[in-house]
Design a protein around this motif. Structure first.
Motif: not given
Length: 105
Positions: A2-21
């Motif tokens: 999953q990539f961040c819509d804001g900056c395009g960086s790779l995201m990781h999961t934390e529970g029920d949420t994707w978090v941008c690295r």
């Protein structure tokens, strides 16, 4: 992935949420979209692909003595190859008789 819509960086999961690295942007997870993502689970490894040997199919030969001890051929296929990271080249030879390979800078 999953990539961040804001900056395009790779995201990781934390529970029920994707978090941008990078920018810490958070997005809710979508189970339908995640189910459609391709994973490596269940894929098979067929090994390295076959690579054609350009020196064997070349019609270009030149006079070059084969350095193999048990071969007295004086003809070889050749091709020019770039050296990694530089502009210099070297010749890759393949003996027409025994198939021995060697290079000349």
């Amino acid at each position: 992935m999953q990539f961040c819509d804001g900056c395009g960086s790779l995201m990781h999961t934390e529970g029920d949420t994707w978090v941008c690295r990078s920018c810490e942007n958070e997005e809710p997870r979508d189970s339908g979209a995640e189910a459609a993502m391709t994973t490596r689970d269940g894929q098979r490894d067929d090994g390295a692909p076959a690579v054609a040997d350009a020196t064997q199919r070349s019609s270009e030969t030149m006079q070059a003595s084969c350095p193999a001890g048990d071969c007295d051929s004086d003809r070889a296929y050749y091709e020019m190859m770039p050296k990694p990271g530089g502009s210099y080249e070297f010749r890759l030879f393949t003996c027409v008789e025994c198939g021995h390979k060697w290079r000349e800078s």
